[in-house]
Write an enzyme that holds these catalytic residues in place. Structure first.
Site, mmCIF file in Angstrom:
data_model
loop_
_atom_site.group_PDB
_atom_site.id
_atom_site.type_symbol
_atom_site.label_atom_id
_atom_site.label_comp_id
_atom_site.label_asym_id
_atom_site.label_seq_id
_atom_site.Cartn_x
_atom_site.Cartn_y
_atom_site.Cartn_z
ATOM 1 N N SER A 50 -20.871 23.039 60.303
ATOM 2 C CA SER A 50 -21.185 24.445 60.552
ATOM 3 C C SER A 50 -20.323 25.234 59.642
ATOM 4 O O SER A 50 -19.096 25.109 59.510
ATOM 5 C CB SER A 50 -20.995 24.887 62.076
ATOM 6 O OG SER A 50 -21.611 26.232 62.403
ATOM 7 N N GLU A 51 -21.119 26.322 59.180
ATOM 8 C CA GLU A 51 -20.443 26.986 57.977
ATOM 9 C C GLU A 51 -19.113 27.805 58.203
ATOM 10 O O GLU A 51 -18.430 28.431 57.727
ATOM 11 C CB GLU A 51 -21.405 27.997 57.122
ATOM 12 C CG GLU A 51 -22.088 29.072 58.145
ATOM 13 C CD GLU A 51 -23.095 29.478 57.154
ATOM 14 O OE1 GLU A 51 -23.030 30.690 57.090
ATOM 15 O OE2 GLU A 51 -24.132 28.782 57.229
#
Length: 213
Positions: A50-51
């Site tokens: 997840s960024e």
């Protein structure tokens, strides 16, 4: 008029998950793509990124077990697998920009036949742009896949000859998974991979309004 039987959101997520290879590091974008993590085949080792700074996300936590200090980029609570980690978002973006993500799955407003991506703004007055990390993912991931409905609510194709919305990336999309069919974007145009029952290549070409290889 042809009766269409589109894939449900979960069926579409399962179709995307079907093509993810063992050992892949995968970023799932905000919205529909987050569902893909619920449909990964048992025994497949896929490392979800997840960024906002997570590597090794697990299943959605059960009701009452959520930890809101552990959320994905869409602010949804997630779990962490054994060996998973969370870290500064600058390190996360270094992973994205450095080519360490095998596959990113993003939503989109439009995708061109040759793989241009428009997914952060429609350019409409008053619309809230949502750039996020899409530009970094679209150009940094080894493969960029799009997951979306084929048609807008007005019945217009989101697959177009040339994007009319502001671009996220040029020639970056390799595959497009939609509720009605799956496509590869090539320099020569769209290639049909599969379609829902009752929808043949000719019908798809009519819906999209573009040549289908």
């Amino acid at each position: 008029m042809m009766k269409l039987n589109p894939r449900t959101k979960d069926q579409l997520a399962a179709r995307v998950a079907q093509d993810i290879f063992d050992g892949a590091v995968v970023n799932l974008g905000i919205g529909q793509p987050t569902l893909v993590g619920n449909h990964l085949p048992p025994g497949l080792e896929v490392i979800l990124h997840s960024e906002n700074g997570i590597l090794g996300m697990g299943p959605v936590p059960e009701a009452g077990q959520e930890d809101y200090d552990l959320i994905n980029a869409g602010k949804q609570p997630v779990s962490l697998l054994h060996g998973g980690a969370y870290f500064h978002h600058a390190d996360s973006f270094a992973m994205m920009r450095g080519g360490h993500i095998d596959i990113c799955v993003l939503g989109a407003f439009q995708v061109s036949a040759t793989g241009d991506l428009a997914n952060w703004s429609t350019g409409a007055a008053g619309a809230i742009p949502a750039v996020g990390g899409a530009m970094d993912l679209a150009t940094g991931a080894r493969q960029t896949w799009v997951m979306m409905d084929l048609l807008t609510k007005q019945g217009q194709s989101k697959l177009v000859e040339s994007c009319t919305y502001p671009l996220t990336g040029i020639g970056c999309v390799k595959r497009v998974y939609t509720d009605l069919a799956t496509f590869h974007c090539t320099p020569q145009g769209l290639r049909l991979v599969d379609a829902v029952d009752g929808l043949d290549a000719a019908a798809i070409q009519t819906l999209v309004g573009l040549p289908i290889l």
